[in-house]
Design an enzyme around this catalytic site. Structure first.
Site, PDB file in Angstrom:
ATOM      1  N   ALA A   1      62.955   2.201  15.169  1.00  0.00           N
ATOM      2  CA  ALA A   1      62.428   1.292  14.144  1.00  0.00           C
ATOM      3  C   ALA A   1      60.996   1.772  13.864  1.00  0.00           C
ATOM      4  CB  ALA A   1      62.457  -0.136  14.658  1.00  0.00           C
TER       5      ALA A   1
ATOM      6  N   GLY B   1      58.801   2.523  16.952  1.00  0.00           N
ATOM      7  CA  GLY B   1      59.287   3.694  17.690  1.00  0.00           C
ATOM      8  C   GLY B   1      58.969   4.983  16.956  1.00  0.00           C
TER       9      GLY B   1
ATOM     10  N   ARG C   1      70.493   3.436  18.338  1.00  0.00           N
ATOM     11  CA  ARG C   1      71.848   2.883  18.362  1.00  0.00           C
ATOM     12  C   ARG C   1      72.615   3.271  17.102  1.00  0.00           C
ATOM     13  NH1 ARG C   1      73.094  -3.501  17.825  1.00  0.00           N
ATOM     14  NH2 ARG C   1      71.636  -3.196  16.110  1.00  0.00           N
TER      15      ARG C   1
ATOM     16  N   ASN D   1      58.554  -5.800  23.619  1.00  0.00           N
ATOM     17  CA  ASN D   1      57.831  -7.039  23.899  1.00  0.00           C
ATOM     18  C   ASN D   1      58.592  -7.900  24.899  1.00  0.00           C
ATOM     19  OD1 ASN D   1      55.294  -7.723  23.039  1.00  0.00           O
ATOM     20  ND2 ASN D   1      55.943  -7.975  20.910  1.00  0.00           N
TER      21      ASN D   1
ATOM     22  N   SER E   1      50.198  -2.557  22.074  1.00  0.00           N
ATOM     23  CA  SER E   1      49.657  -3.458  21.061  1.00  0.00           C
ATOM     24  C   SER E   1      48.891  -2.697  19.999  1.00  0.00           C
ATOM     25  CB  SER E   1      48.728  -4.477  21.707  1.00  0.00           C
ATOM     26  OG  SER E   1      48.151  -5.275  20.697  1.00  0.00           O
TER      27      SER E   1
ATOM     28  N   LYS F   1      49.998  -8.084  28.464  1.00  0.00           N
ATOM     29  CA  LYS F   1      50.262  -8.056  27.024  1.00  0.00           C
ATOM     30  C   LYS F   1      50.503  -9.482  26.505  1.00  0.00           C
ATOM     31  CE  LYS F   1      51.347  -6.602  22.869  1.00  0.00           C
ATOM     32  NZ  LYS F   1      52.454  -7.256  22.297  1.00  0.00           N
TER      33      LYS F   1
ATOM     34  N   HIS G   1      47.244 -11.139  26.223  1.00  0.00           N
ATOM     35  CA  HIS G   1      46.602 -10.577  25.026  1.00  0.00           C
ATOM     36  C   HIS G   1      47.060 -11.352  23.789  1.00  0.00           C
ATOM     37  CE1 HIS G   1      47.139  -8.180  21.385  1.00  0.00           C
ATOM     38  NE2 HIS G   1      46.005  -7.574  21.678  1.00  0.00           N
ATOM     39  N   ASN G   2      48.363 -11.562  23.689  1.00  0.00           N
ATOM     40  CA  ASN G   2      48.891 -12.259  22.513  1.00  0.00           C
ATOM     41  C   ASN G   2      48.436 -13.711  22.472  1.00  0.00           C
ATOM     42  OD1 ASN G   2      50.222  -9.820  22.292  1.00  0.00           O
ATOM     43  ND2 ASN G   2      52.094 -10.748  21.533  1.00  0.00           N
TER      44      ASN G   2
ATOM     45  N   GLU H   1      45.042 -13.743  21.266  1.00  0.00           N
ATOM     46  CA  GLU H   1      45.099 -13.471  19.819  1.00  0.00           C
ATOM     47  C   GLU H   1      45.359 -14.775  19.043  1.00  0.00           C
ATOM     48  OE1 GLU H   1      47.793 -10.160  18.819  1.00  0.00           O
ATOM     49  OE2 GLU H   1      48.661 -11.495  17.316  1.00  0.00           O
ATOM     50  N   TYR H   2      46.275 -15.592  19.544  1.00  0.00           N
ATOM     51  CA  TYR H   2      46.522 -16.899  18.909  1.00  0.00           C
ATOM     52  C   TYR H   2      45.216 -17.697  18.839  1.00  0.00           C
ATOM     53  CZ  TYR H   2      51.728 -17.155  19.083  1.00  0.00           C
ATOM     54  OH  TYR H   2      53.060 -17.003  18.888  1.00  0.00           O
TER      55      TYR H   2
ATOM     56  N   LYS I   1      56.202 -15.848  17.167  1.00  0.00           N
ATOM     57  CA  LYS I   1      57.318 -15.234  17.884  1.00  0.00           C
ATOM     58  C   LYS I   1      57.397 -15.710  19.325  1.00  0.00           C
ATOM     59  CE  LYS I   1      58.446 -11.303  15.115  1.00  0.00           C
ATOM     60  NZ  LYS I   1      58.368  -9.870  14.946  1.00  0.00           N
TER      61      LYS I   1
HETATM   62  P1  2AM Z   1      69.382  -0.306  15.248  1.00  0.00           P
HETATM   63  O1  2AM Z   1      68.539   0.596  14.389  1.00  0.00           O
HETATM   64  O2  2AM Z   1      70.690   0.332  15.585  1.00  0.00           O
HETATM   65  O3  2AM Z   1      69.486  -1.705  14.723  1.00  0.00           O
HETATM   66  C1  2AM Z   1      64.407  -2.462  16.796  1.00  0.00           C
HETATM   67  O4  2AM Z   1      65.209  -3.416  16.197  1.00  0.00           O
HETATM   68  C2  2AM Z   1      65.255  -1.432  17.525  1.00  0.00           C
HETATM   69  O5  2AM Z   1      66.088  -2.094  18.482  1.00  0.00           O
HETATM   70  C3  2AM Z   1      66.162  -0.612  16.629  1.00  0.00           C
HETATM   71  O6  2AM Z   1      66.149   0.703  17.104  1.00  0.00           O
HETATM   72  C4  2AM Z   1      67.508  -1.268  16.821  1.00  0.00           C
HETATM   73  O7  2AM Z   1      68.616  -0.412  16.666  1.00  0.00           O
HETATM   74  C5  2AM Z   1      67.422  -1.691  18.274  1.00  0.00           C
HETATM   75  N1  2AM Z   1      68.339  -2.783  18.566  1.00  0.00           N
HETATM   76  C6  2AM Z   1      68.287  -4.040  18.055  1.00  0.00           C
HETATM   77  N2  2AM Z   1      69.281  -4.792  18.545  1.00  0.00           N
HETATM   78  C7  2AM Z   1      69.987  -4.002  19.376  1.00  0.00           C
HETATM   79  C8  2AM Z   1      71.141  -4.203  20.188  1.00  0.00           C
HETATM   80  N3  2AM Z   1      71.756  -5.403  20.255  1.00  0.00           N
HETATM   81  N4  2AM Z   1      71.586  -3.154  20.902  1.00  0.00           N
HETATM   82  C9  2AM Z   1      70.961  -1.965  20.846  1.00  0.00           C
HETATM   83  N5  2AM Z   1      69.883  -1.702  20.094  1.00  0.00           N
HETATM   84  C10 2AM Z   1      69.399  -2.709  19.383  1.00  0.00           C
END
Ligand code: 2AM
Length: 484
Positions: free
Chosen positions: A13, A16, A35, A104, A130, A185, A188-189, A192-193, A262
């Site tokens: 994502a 990453g 994934r 997180n 962060s 962390k 930290h959050n 931040e709040y 969150k």
């Molecule tokens: P994805 O691209 O296949 O959705 C942030 O959302 C990251 O976490 C992404 O790389 C996402 O993969 C992964 N992710 C979110 N939910 C997931 C799940 N249930 N199993 C594996 N990867 C997951």
């Protein structure tokens, strides 16, 4: 490009992607997996094109592409996906290999996962990262904890990609065992709040009491950012004040006043409750978000109750100076409370946290970065065993200097019906903190009166408990003592 990668990353994502681009820019070769594997190809052909990346399409292929000891980092959605990937990775590892969770995650999950991965013969790191997307790319604040023997293996990569302050000092160091990194962390959050809510209260005070224009508010926050409040959050607030919508009106005026979250501030507050730490400012900031989210109720109530008439005909410039002092005083309290929680957590969870290092990790790269954290680092460098930030001579002087203006702002806000929950509760905390005798003697009497809960006496040693038959009708037996 090397045949084997220095580190592998699962989870392409935005965070990453940016983090691996950061690693690559520092000379590391990175194997990547996601994934949904089409994201791997898209990345390798897109932002990763021509760079030292190895795209992989299975966990086995990813792990096989790594130099030993293998370092497999996950940046995936917190919760079950992390456990799922840990179980997928483990069968392909050899002793000495390291699994890293950079998401997180809740610190209790990280404690559990460290035990689990270590029980299988491998090492685990849970690291706070962060700074958002831009931080991940240009240098985040990183807070790693977990299996200590894993730290020398990842230190070079982590410190290379992290933010730097003071001419090259990395905002990343070892935090402590198991969940310590994710815990820091979380704090930290929480902080931040608090920082955000303090600024929000100042904004409402400027707007509704001092009747300032957005241009005036922009100029004020800009000026404050060059003084003791110098911080990322004050800086972006100044920018936001100046930002106009397409019709030339301030953009922020068009935004619905219901705060999202969150949950990390809430987790911080809950942990403070568990550990018995008066973390009033962060708790108030979480409750303030909840109150903001009750928009429909507030709209209803605003029709039922007449607004308090705002009357301010004092010296605006002086009041603005007072407001700055109110922010500064409240901020000192917030960090003092946050560090109080870190100290209690360090004892409760056996982490041996280094408070100066934590201030340094937060000094750059992250959302709460500020000049102020440099002063906190100095306080703990000077006195590593400092029991409370307010007992440091620098902060003692600052909070005392802030006091008069801060009280004036609270009084003015209260008289004009402007809510300042964090700024005022921080002042109440300060007043309570420096009060030798609080009214809890009465509270203990009340508890003993209705529940025979017993009390200690000021003229007897601590640990001796007494009961009074207050009415002459109650029994002389005491209730089973319990403390929470
Ligand atoms: P994805 O691209 O296949 O959705 C942030 O959302 C990251 O976490 C992404 O790389 C996402 O993969 C992964 N992710 C979110 N939910 C997931 C799940 N249930 N199993 C594996 N990867 C997951």
């Amino acid at each position: 490009m090397k045949d084997l990668a220095d580190i592998g990353l699962i989870g392409l994502a935005v965070m990453g992607e940016n983090l691996v681009l950061n690693m690559e820019s520092k000379g590391f070769t990175v194997a990547v997996f996601n994934r949904s594997t089409e994201k791997v190809d898209k990345f390798i052909e897109g932002r990763g094109a021509g760079k030292k990346f190895i795209g992989t399409h299975s966990i086995e292929e990813l792990v096989g592409a790594l130099e030993t000891p293998r370092k497999v980092m996950m940046l995936v959605k917190a919760g079950d996906p992390v456990d799922h990937f840990i179980d997928q990775i483990i069968p392909h590892l050899e002793p000495g290999d390291i699994i890293i969770d950079g998401g997180n995650s809740y610190y209790e999950d990280t404690i559990r996962r460290t035990k689990y991965v270590e029980s299988k013969g491998f090492k685990f790191i849970g690291t706070g990262v962060s700074g958002g997307e831009i931080g991940a790319l240009r240098g985040p604040s990183m807070m790693p904890g977990g299996s200590k023997e894993a730290w020398p293996e990842v230190k070079e990569i982590f410190q290379a990609i992290s933010a730097k302050v003071d001419g090259g000092v990395p905002c990343c160091d070892w935090v402590g065992a198991d969940g310590a990194g994710h815990y820091v962390k979380m704090i930290h959050n929480g902080i931040e709040y608090g920082d955000m809510q303090i600024i929000n209260e100042a904004y409402q005070f400027m707007k509704d009491v001092l009747k300032m224009s957005y241009d005036e508010m922009h100029a004020t926050f800009k000026k404050w950012n060059e003084e003791e409040l110098d911080s990322y959050l004050i800086e972006i607030t100044a920018d936001i004040m100046a930002y106009k919508d397409t019709d030339g009106e301030p953009m922020v005026e068009k935004i619905l006043d219901t705060a999202g979250q969150k949950g990390t501030g809430k987790w911080t507050g809950i942990d403070a409750m568990h550990l018995g730490v008066p973390l009033t400012l962060i708790a108030e900031s979480v409750f303030s978000r909840f109150l903001s989210a009750q928009k429909d109720l507030r709209v209803e109530a605003s029709k039922v109750f007449k607004p308090t008439e705002v009357k301010f005909d004092g010296d605006k410039a002086k009041m603005l100076d007072d407001l700055k002092m109110a922010l500064y005083g409240a901020k000192i309290i917030s960090y003092a409370q946050g560090y109080n929680l870190l100290m209690e957590a360090s004892k409760a969870y056996n982490w041996e946290l280094n408070y100066g290092d934590i201030a340094l990790m937060w000094r750059g790269g992250c959302i709460i970065r500020s000049a102020f954290l440099g002063d906190i680092k100095k306080a703990f460098d000077k006195s590593p065993g400092l029991p409370h930030l307010l007992l440091d001579s620098f902060f003692k002087e600052k909070v005392e200097a802030a006091q008069q203006g801060w009280r004036n702002v609270c009084a003015t806000a209260v008289m004009n019906g402007i809510p300042v929950p964090t700024i005022s509760s921080a002042l109440c905390y300060f007043d309570g903190f420096k009060t030798e005798r609080l009214p809890a003697n009465l509270l203990q009497a009340q508890r003993d009166y209705f529940g025979a809960h017993t009390y200690e006496r000021i003229d007897k040693p601590r640990g001796e408990f007494f009961h009074t038959n207050w009415t002459g009708e109650g029994a002389d037996t005491v209730s089973t003592a319990y403390n929470s």
